[in-house]
Design a protein around this motif. Structure first.
Motif, mmCIF file in Angstrom:
data_model
loop_
_atom_site.group_PDB
_atom_site.id
_atom_site.type_symbol
_atom_site.label_atom_id
_atom_site.label_comp_id
_atom_site.label_asym_id
_atom_site.label_seq_id
_atom_site.Cartn_x
_atom_site.Cartn_y
_atom_site.Cartn_z
ATOM 1 N N UNK A 1 -40.412 -28.571 20.550
ATOM 2 C CA UNK A 1 -40.603 -27.831 19.445
ATOM 3 C C UNK A 1 -39.153 -27.160 19.152
ATOM 4 N N UNK A 2 -38.252 -26.601 19.973
ATOM 5 C CA UNK A 2 -37.460 -25.946 19.556
ATOM 6 C C UNK A 2 -36.228 -26.694 19.415
ATOM 7 N N UNK A 3 -36.063 -28.139 19.997
ATOM 8 C CA UNK A 3 -34.955 -29.083 19.678
ATOM 9 C C UNK A 3 -35.120 -29.887 18.945
ATOM 10 N N UNK A 4 -36.247 -30.654 18.707
ATOM 11 C CA UNK A 4 -36.299 -31.911 18.011
ATOM 12 C C UNK A 4 -35.880 -31.719 16.311
ATOM 13 N N UNK A 5 -36.021 -30.585 15.876
ATOM 14 C CA UNK A 5 -35.479 -30.577 14.521
ATOM 15 C C UNK A 5 -33.972 -30.385 14.239
ATOM 16 N N UNK A 6 -33.162 -30.579 15.461
ATOM 17 C CA UNK A 6 -31.611 -30.538 15.071
ATOM 18 C C UNK A 6 -31.265 -32.028 15.083
ATOM 19 N N UNK A 7 -32.241 -33.004 15.275
ATOM 20 C CA UNK A 7 -31.865 -34.324 15.155
ATOM 21 C C UNK A 7 -32.575 -35.234 14.126
ATOM 22 N N UNK A 8 -31.876 -36.264 13.826
ATOM 23 C CA UNK A 8 -32.653 -37.039 12.776
ATOM 24 C C UNK A 8 -33.776 -37.825 13.187
ATOM 25 N N UNK A 9 -34.404 -38.608 12.529
ATOM 26 C CA UNK A 9 -35.764 -39.336 12.670
ATOM 27 C C UNK A 9 -35.908 -40.039 13.827
ATOM 28 N N UNK A 10 -34.909 -40.951 14.266
ATOM 29 C CA UNK A 10 -34.966 -42.059 14.885
ATOM 30 C C UNK A 10 -34.673 -41.470 16.458
ATOM 31 N N UNK A 11 -35.936 -41.678 17.390
ATOM 32 C CA UNK A 11 -35.789 -41.210 18.529
ATOM 33 C C UNK A 11 -36.196 -42.458 19.681
ATOM 34 N N UNK A 12 -35.212 -42.653 20.658
ATOM 35 C CA UNK A 12 -35.229 -43.876 21.542
ATOM 36 C C UNK A 12 -35.834 -42.911 22.693
ATOM 37 N N UNK A 13 -37.191 -43.368 23.161
ATOM 38 C CA UNK A 13 -37.949 -42.905 24.138
ATOM 39 C C UNK A 13 -37.545 -43.649 25.445
ATOM 40 N N UNK A 14 -37.070 -43.161 26.328
ATOM 41 C CA UNK A 14 -36.745 -44.231 27.495
ATOM 42 C C UNK A 14 -37.533 -43.650 28.937
ATOM 43 N N UNK A 15 -37.698 -44.630 29.577
ATOM 44 C CA UNK A 15 -38.707 -44.501 30.895
ATOM 45 C C UNK A 15 -38.568 -45.770 31.699
ATOM 46 N N UNK A 16 -39.264 -45.464 32.838
ATOM 47 C CA UNK A 16 -39.087 -46.490 33.960
ATOM 48 C C UNK A 16 -40.328 -47.568 33.850
ATOM 49 N N UNK A 17 -40.766 -47.529 35.113
ATOM 50 C CA UNK A 17 -41.848 -48.609 35.435
ATOM 51 C C UNK A 17 -43.095 -48.402 34.912
ATOM 52 N N UNK A 18 -43.530 -47.025 34.444
ATOM 53 C CA UNK A 18 -44.789 -46.927 33.964
ATOM 54 C C UNK A 18 -45.252 -45.608 34.589
ATOM 55 N N UNK A 19 -44.630 -45.091 35.570
ATOM 56 C CA UNK A 19 -45.646 -43.715 36.178
ATOM 57 C C UNK A 19 -45.693 -42.863 35.137
#
Ligand code: NZQ
Ligand code: ZN
Length: 381
Positions: free
Chosen positions: A24-42
């Motif tokens: 909530x504090x950080x996202x407004x500092x960046x543009x609209x396109x977010x890459x959500x990266x994660x591993x094998x599914x945990x």
């Protein structure tokens, strides 16, 4: 003390509910396109993915997923992530996982900004990337401290090398200890042993005897051992997980390393072992550390004795190494090469290749030779 310049690039949000507070504090500092990266599914099984997706959607972000990042991330996986980041003109990378996801994303962040091959840039041309996509890290497995530093350990499968690459540190990090409660005991302990190793590897580097860094390193070692023992009794002990999570960050956020030299020879051996076998990082360290320390114990007897007294309550340099080996057994960590997860049989011939491709450190108690590295590794068979 050696001269240094110190500044801190990562804003840390620690504690239960930290993800909401941070996003909530950080996202407004960046543009609209977010890459959500994660591993094998945990992250999908424990609800972290759903929680973060809801926060990203509420902030009006368009999410591109980069999944399947493996433990010991490969350079090929970095290229896959960089291609995605370019294609979708990503404004922010959100790395959700342990050291592997965070490290992979650190290099994706730099590779996406240049057509030049980043490995060649860093290791052949000896230049650092000039620009990166900003990233944040949400830690779900602690131990490496990757969330608070600008290094990334990447496996180049073609070259059979696992090496630390320079990268930008995350702009912000979410450390919610409750996220680590779904980790299997084996990963909790191998991560925590990695933290213990980082403190020991820093401590055994060359420094003035009364350097404050040694005192901090000993405190982190002691606290890590205490809290590993608590988790061994109860893997749902949230306070113990909290303590381990901050120990992990403290050991690798650079504070301990300023003004001094470090050792990290055990890490160099483990990384090359990992390049050939894909073994678990903390487990590989647990196998190698006692054998390495038996080789150098008489090169720094006072330091070993001080560690033994402070961390394990034993007297004498040799007793310190014995106490460490006994603690590794107490934790149920592997003690021999044959107990490690490995993609191939670990033979003396394989260990010769590992030893010959291993970096040799010159700021440890005594510089090893490739032959001595080979002897140490063979003693772990
Ligand atoms: O892939 P998923 O399904 O997410 O499962 C992961 C993975 O199998 C699982 N996991 C993570 N969070 C979980 C969870 N399972 C259940 N609940 C959760 N909350 O844990 C497994 C291991 O994850 P990984 O990220 O590979 O572990 P770790 O954090 O130990 O990272 C190891 C990597 O970091 C490097 C290591 O070399 C290795 O490549 N290091 C990075 C450092 C740095 N950047 O500062 C320093 C270290 O010395 C280290 O070299
Ligand atoms: Zn490590």
């Amino acid at each position: 003390m050696q001269s240094f310049v110190y500044s801190y690039p990562t804003k840390v949000y620690f504690g239960q509910g930290a993800a909401r507070q941070a996003l909530e504090a950080e996202l407004s500092h960046y543009g609209p396109q977010v890459l959500l990266a994660y591993g094998g599914g945990s992250v999908k099984r424990n609800g972290v993915y759903d929680e973060l997706m809801a926060l990203l959607r509420a902030a009006g972000k368009t999410v591109t997923e980069f999944s399947g990042i493996m433990s010991n991330p490969t350079y090929a996986k970095v290229q896959e992530g960089a291609a995605l980041a370019r294609e979708h003109q990503i404004d922010l990378i959100l790395a959700v996982g342990g050291g592997s996801v965070i490290d992979c994303c650190k290099i994706v962040a730099a590779q996406a900004k240049t057509e030049e091959d980043l490995w060649e840039m860093e290791f052949t041309a000896h230049r650092l990337p000039a620009d990166v996509i900003p990233m944040g890290a949400v830690v779900t497995a602690s131990g490496t401290g990757a969330e608070m530093n600008g290094g990334a350990v990447i496996t180049n499968e073609k070259k059979k090398l696992k090496a630390g690459m320079a990268a930008a540190a995350p702009r912000f990090a979410v450390l919610d200890p409750a996220y680590t409660l779904t980790l299997p005991m084996g990963q909790v302990i191998s991560g925590a042993f990695d933290t213990l190793s980082h403190a020991m590897e820093t401590y055994f580097g060359q420094s003035d005897a009364d350097n404050v860094s040694d005192e901090v390193a000993l405190a982190i070692m002691k606290n890590t051992v205490v809290n590993i023992r608590r988790v061994l009794k109860d893997n749902q002990d949230l306070e113990a997980h909290s303590n381990l999570m901050w120990d992990s960050a403290m050991a690798e956020n650079g504070i301990m390393k300023v003004g001094r030299k470090t050792d990290f020879q055990a890490h160099q051996m483990e990384h090359q072992l990992g390049a050939y076998t894909d073994c678990n990082h903390g487990q590989g360290l647990a196998v190698i550390h006692p054998a390495y320390y038996r080789h150098i114990v008489q090169d720094a007897p006072e330091k070993f004795a001080r560690l033994g007294k402070t961390v394990f309550g034993v007297d004498g340099a040799e007793a310190a190494v014995d106490a460490l080996a006994a603690f590794i057994q107490e934790c149920g960590l592997p003690t021999r090469m044959g107990q490690l997860r490995s993609t191939m049989e670990i033979t003396p011939e394989l260990l010769r290749q590992v030893a010959d491709s291993c970096n040799l450190i010159s700021s440890n108690p005594r510089t090893l030779t490739h032959d001595e590295v080979y002897d140490i590794l063979c003693e772990c068979l």
